[in-house]
Each structure stands twice: as C-alpha cells, then as structure tokens.
Design a protein around this motif. Sequence first.
Motif, PDB file in Angstrom:
ATOM      1  N   HIS A 234       7.595 -23.936  -8.100  1.00  0.00           N
ATOM      2  CA  HIS A 234       8.334 -24.987  -7.393  1.00  0.00           C
ATOM      3  C   HIS A 234       8.997 -25.927  -8.391  1.00  0.00           C
ATOM      4  O   HIS A 234      10.137 -26.369  -8.176  1.00  0.00           O
ATOM      5  N   ALA A 235       8.304 -26.233  -9.491  1.00  0.00           N
ATOM      6  CA  ALA A 235       8.884 -27.130 -10.496  1.00  0.00           C
ATOM      7  C   ALA A 235      10.139 -26.525 -11.105  1.00  0.00           C
ATOM      8  O   ALA A 235      11.120 -27.240 -11.365  1.00  0.00           O
ATOM      9  N   ASN A 236      10.140 -25.217 -11.364  1.00  0.00           N
ATOM     10  CA  ASN A 236      11.337 -24.547 -11.874  1.00  0.00           C
ATOM     11  C   ASN A 236      12.525 -24.792 -10.954  1.00  0.00           C
ATOM     12  O   ASN A 236      13.622 -25.163 -11.391  1.00  0.00           O
ATOM     13  N   GLN A 237      12.322 -24.567  -9.671  1.00  0.00           N
ATOM     14  CA  GLN A 237      13.419 -24.641  -8.718  1.00  0.00           C
ATOM     15  C   GLN A 237      13.866 -26.084  -8.478  1.00  0.00           C
ATOM     16  O   GLN A 237      15.064 -26.355  -8.362  1.00  0.00           O
ATOM     17  N   VAL A 238      12.923 -27.003  -8.414  1.00  0.00           N
ATOM     18  CA  VAL A 238      13.284 -28.408  -8.213  1.00  0.00           C
ATOM     19  C   VAL A 238      14.094 -28.919  -9.404  1.00  0.00           C
ATOM     20  O   VAL A 238      15.076 -29.663  -9.230  1.00  0.00           O
ATOM     21  N   TYR A 239      13.709 -28.512 -10.610  1.00  0.00           N
ATOM     22  CA  TYR A 239      14.484 -28.943 -11.786  1.00  0.00           C
ATOM     23  C   TYR A 239      15.939 -28.509 -11.657  1.00  0.00           C
ATOM     24  O   TYR A 239      16.864 -29.269 -11.998  1.00  0.00           O
ATOM     25  N   GLN A 240      16.174 -27.296 -11.197  1.00  0.00           N
ATOM     26  CA  GLN A 240      17.533 -26.809 -11.044  1.00  0.00           C
ATOM     27  C   GLN A 240      18.357 -27.744 -10.158  1.00  0.00           C
ATOM     28  O   GLN A 240      19.485 -28.127 -10.492  1.00  0.00           O
ATOM     29  N   ALA A 241      17.786 -28.127  -9.022  1.00  0.00           N
ATOM     30  CA  ALA A 241      18.493 -29.022  -8.109  1.00  0.00           C
ATOM     31  C   ALA A 241      18.655 -30.413  -8.724  1.00  0.00           C
ATOM     32  O   ALA A 241      19.722 -31.035  -8.611  1.00  0.00           O
ATOM     33  N   LEU A 244      21.419 -30.247 -11.648  1.00  0.00           N
ATOM     34  CA  LEU A 244      22.784 -30.000 -11.197  1.00  0.00           C
ATOM     35  C   LEU A 244      23.309 -31.143 -10.334  1.00  0.00           C
ATOM     36  O   LEU A 244      24.487 -31.505 -10.414  1.00  0.00           O
ATOM     37  N   ASN A 245      22.454 -31.722  -9.504  1.00  0.00           N
ATOM     38  CA  ASN A 245      22.888 -32.892  -8.749  1.00  0.00           C
ATOM     39  C   ASN A 245      23.246 -34.046  -9.682  1.00  0.00           C
ATOM     40  O   ASN A 245      24.190 -34.803  -9.429  1.00  0.00           O
ATOM     41  N   LEU A 246      22.507 -34.167 -10.774  1.00  0.00           N
ATOM     42  CA  LEU A 246      22.787 -35.201 -11.772  1.00  0.00           C
ATOM     43  C   LEU A 246      24.158 -35.000 -12.413  1.00  0.00           C
ATOM     44  O   LEU A 246      24.990 -35.916 -12.467  1.00  0.00           O
ATOM     45  N   LEU A 247      24.418 -33.782 -12.883  1.00  0.00           N
ATOM     46  CA  LEU A 247      25.637 -33.539 -13.652  1.00  0.00           C
ATOM     47  C   LEU A 247      26.877 -33.394 -12.783  1.00  0.00           C
ATOM     48  O   LEU A 247      27.989 -33.732 -13.208  1.00  0.00           O
ATOM     49  N   LEU A 248      26.684 -32.883 -11.558  1.00  0.00           N
ATOM     50  CA  LEU A 248      27.827 -32.718 -10.652  1.00  0.00           C
ATOM     51  C   LEU A 248      28.003 -33.911  -9.718  1.00  0.00           C
ATOM     52  O   LEU A 248      28.908 -33.921  -8.886  1.00  0.00           O
ATOM     53  N   LYS A 249      27.109 -34.897  -9.843  1.00  0.00           N
ATOM     54  CA  LYS A 249      27.211 -36.157  -9.083  1.00  0.00           C
ATOM     55  C   LYS A 249      27.302 -35.900  -7.573  1.00  0.00           C
ATOM     56  O   LYS A 249      28.208 -36.391  -6.897  1.00  0.00           O
ATOM     57  N   SER A 250      26.337 -35.144  -7.088  1.00  0.00           N
ATOM     58  CA  SER A 250      26.318 -34.796  -5.666  1.00  0.00           C
ATOM     59  C   SER A 250      26.080 -36.019  -4.801  1.00  0.00           C
ATOM     60  O   SER A 250      25.442 -36.984  -5.230  1.00  0.00           O
ATOM     61  N   LYS A 251      26.567 -35.935  -3.566  1.00  0.00           N
ATOM     62  CA  LYS A 251      26.365 -37.060  -2.651  1.00  0.00           C
ATOM     63  C   LYS A 251      26.180 -36.551  -1.226  1.00  0.00           C
ATOM     64  O   LYS A 251      26.644 -35.457  -0.873  1.00  0.00           O
ATOM     65  N   LEU A 269      19.511 -21.276  -5.288  1.00  0.00           N
ATOM     66  CA  LEU A 269      19.159 -22.479  -6.037  1.00  0.00           C
ATOM     67  C   LEU A 269      20.375 -23.277  -6.467  1.00  0.00           C
ATOM     68  O   LEU A 269      20.514 -24.448  -6.119  1.00  0.00           O
ATOM     69  N   THR A 270      21.283 -22.647  -7.217  1.00  0.00           N
ATOM     70  CA  THR A 270      22.413 -23.366  -7.778  1.00  0.00           C
ATOM     71  C   THR A 270      23.290 -23.976  -6.691  1.00  0.00           C
ATOM     72  O   THR A 270      23.910 -25.021  -6.898  1.00  0.00           O
ATOM     73  N   GLN A 271      23.357 -23.332  -5.533  1.00  0.00           N
ATOM     74  CA  GLN A 271      24.192 -23.866  -4.462  1.00  0.00           C
ATOM     75  C   GLN A 271      23.386 -24.390  -3.278  1.00  0.00           C
ATOM     76  O   GLN A 271      23.584 -25.520  -2.841  1.00  0.00           O
ATOM     77  N   SER A 370      15.431 -19.575 -13.637  1.00  0.00           N
ATOM     78  CA  SER A 370      15.700 -20.263 -12.369  1.00  0.00           C
ATOM     79  C   SER A 370      17.158 -20.683 -12.266  1.00  0.00           C
ATOM     80  O   SER A 370      17.483 -21.744 -11.756  1.00  0.00           O
ATOM     81  N   SER A 371      18.027 -19.846 -12.788  1.00  0.00           N
ATOM     82  CA  SER A 371      19.485 -19.994 -12.743  1.00  0.00           C
ATOM     83  C   SER A 371      19.989 -20.828 -13.903  1.00  0.00           C
ATOM     84  O   SER A 371      19.610 -20.592 -15.047  1.00  0.00           O
TER      85      SER A 371
END
Length: 392
Positions: A234-241, A244-251, A269-271, A370-371
């Motif tokens: 779970h930690a692997n997958q949560v890190y991915q989100a 990527l949310n950090l760098l792509l500035k998701s909202k 994961l990535t999407q 994990s992508s």
Amino acid sequence: MAGIHALDRLIGNDYPELATDEEVRAFEQVPYADRVAAESTYDAIRLGAERNPDGAAIQFLQNADPADTPLVVTHRDFIGRVTQAANMFHALGVEKGDVVSFMLPLVPDAFVTLFGAEAAGIANPVNPLLEPHQIAEILEAANTKILVALGPMPGTDIWQKVEQIRPQLKHLKAIVQVFGGGDPAKGIFAFNDLIKQQPSDRLVSGRKILGSDIAAYFHTGGTTGTPKLVRHTHANQVYQAWALNLLLKSKPGANMLFGMPLFHVGGSLTQVLLTLSAGGSLVVLSPSGWRNPNSVKNIWGLVERFKPEALSSVPTVLAATLAVPPGTADISSLKYAAGGGSAIPVAVGSAIQEKLKLPVVEVYGMTETSSVHTLAYPSRPIRLGSVGLPMP
C-alpha cells in the motif's frame, strides 16, 4: 484546515514550485513519513472523496463519444461502493494476504473491484486478452481465492476463458460475475446481488490496513514468456499518488480522459489512484478505453466537452491524436501532454509542441517500481527525449 494536497499533511494552499534542485532538497528535509496522510489506497481514496464528495469520481462514456450521456458515480458513492466490495470479498472468506483476481473491461465496477480487493486482501488485475494458458498460470501463481470476471456477453470471450481455466485453479473458492446472473450452486455469484447486501460505511472486518501490507500483484508484460508477478505494498502505491499529485499540481474536480487498462500500473496508479486521491474525475472512454477507435477519433470533441488539463496516454495514442485535426474544437483547457510506457519518439514530442503548442511531460517507470519514478518536472525546462528527474 487541510491544504491543497489531500495526501500531504504539511502543504498549505499552494503547491511548492520545486523549480530548482535546491528547492527540492529543502522540501525533502521533512521526512516523507511526516508528510503522507494516507496509510493505504483505501485511505487515499477516502481523503480524495472528502475533498469533493458530490463531484464525479467516474464519468463513464459507453461509446467514447462526447455526445454520450455519461453514467456518473460521485466520490461519495464510489468510496461507499468500494467499501461494500471489500465487505463482499470479506464475506466470501478473503482476509489479509488472500488474492482477488479480476478480468474486466473498463466498466465502473472494475475500479470498485480493484480498490475493494486491496481493502480486503490483495488485488490481482489480469489482462483478459492473454491466452487462456497464460491467464491460468498467473491466477494459479497468485493463489487466487476469488475471481471476478465479466459474464457472458457478445463481443468478448472473457467468460469462455474463465470456464476453460477454472478446473486448473486449485485455490479458487468462488467466482463473482459482473453483468451476469450467477449460478450459486456452481460457486458463481452475481456481483450486484452480493454487493448490495453489504454496508457502505465501514469495513466489517475491522481491518487496519498498514502501509507495509501487500496491496496488489501486477503481472509484467510477458512478451518473452509467461508474465511474472510483482508485489506492491500500500505504501508503494500511495507514494505514487502523493508524488504525482505534488508535481502535477492536481486539484479537485479536474477531469482526466482515461482509457488505460487497469492491469497496467500506468492505468491503475499513475492515472486512476492519482486522480481519485485528489478528488478528480475519470472520464472513462468506453469499456475498451483507447482500444476503441472512437476514443482517438473523438479526442478533440472530448477535450472540448470535459476540459482536461492533460492529454495523457501511451506514445502510440499520443501519435494517433496528431492525425486528427482539431478543427473548430476548443482545446484551450490543455496545459500539457504526458506519456509513458515506452519512450515518446522525439518526432512525436516535437509535433505535439508544434501543432498543439503543449509541453511534453515524459515519464519513466516500471511495474516493479509501482510505476513512475522519474518525470520531466512541469516547473522546469523540458528536454525532449529525456525522462526528466527523480521524483521527491
């Protein structure tokens, strides 16, 4: 008051720019464990839902047509149905360490199955286009306890493959049929009949999911032999989100045109996890995703209607979109193009920059990591042909 990043306890109302190495190093001085707000993918989806409970988590387009009336699943309903799915699998005997495999197209309950299985045990999404003997080897290697599969339907042979391989699955306890009536006497149950019996407000198991718990198995490509299984925590997958949310500035509320398979980490994961954990919305381009010719043919009409900021897929899809004239479609919502899974040819990246006037964010990752683990930072100059920089 929570900040803009649902999975980060410390970021305030604005994302950091991370435009220089010095800014990244300063950001990394705070340990990741102090930042991350979710222990599991279930927590991550719940946190995303809290940001936008009545907004759409999924907008499903049956024909990948901008004129379609989408089937909409709100974030509130999605996390509720994921909870019901986890409880359904628990009622079928799934505990931590037990595997729920699934063979499904991109229908809404495929997304529910993925995260419901991770909340109950271990999810194992399988490519239904593989040959039966390959599918059987993957399912048996995973010690599959429950198999979720599409019922008999015209135009797909998933159920025929299930019937063919079932005798080889020594650990299988039950099959759950999506879009099928089931046959309980034969250990085959209808998904909708089982899930509606379960509560949507709590995990009946009482399970406290740890970051170190195994969340999923993903099979590698298998181009040179039988695919191999990769374990993700779970930690692997949560890190991915989180990254990527950090760098792509998701909202919250942002739309993602989605057509990647869930048995691919770039899809799941990535999407998918990225979007749902930010309170965004997946615009699902038919059960076949990008394999449906309408997805590319209608791409600019879809962009005009749903106004995504990213044109994001594998390089072959990005290249195919270049052959479709935008015409009079308003595609001004697009801020960047992104791709991975294989290298984006420099010629394709150059054409995107020239014709669409978009920067090209290329990523590099592997099933085993994990992508994504490197990408071109949108806040820095982008060099075509480079996979960018390591994620924080």
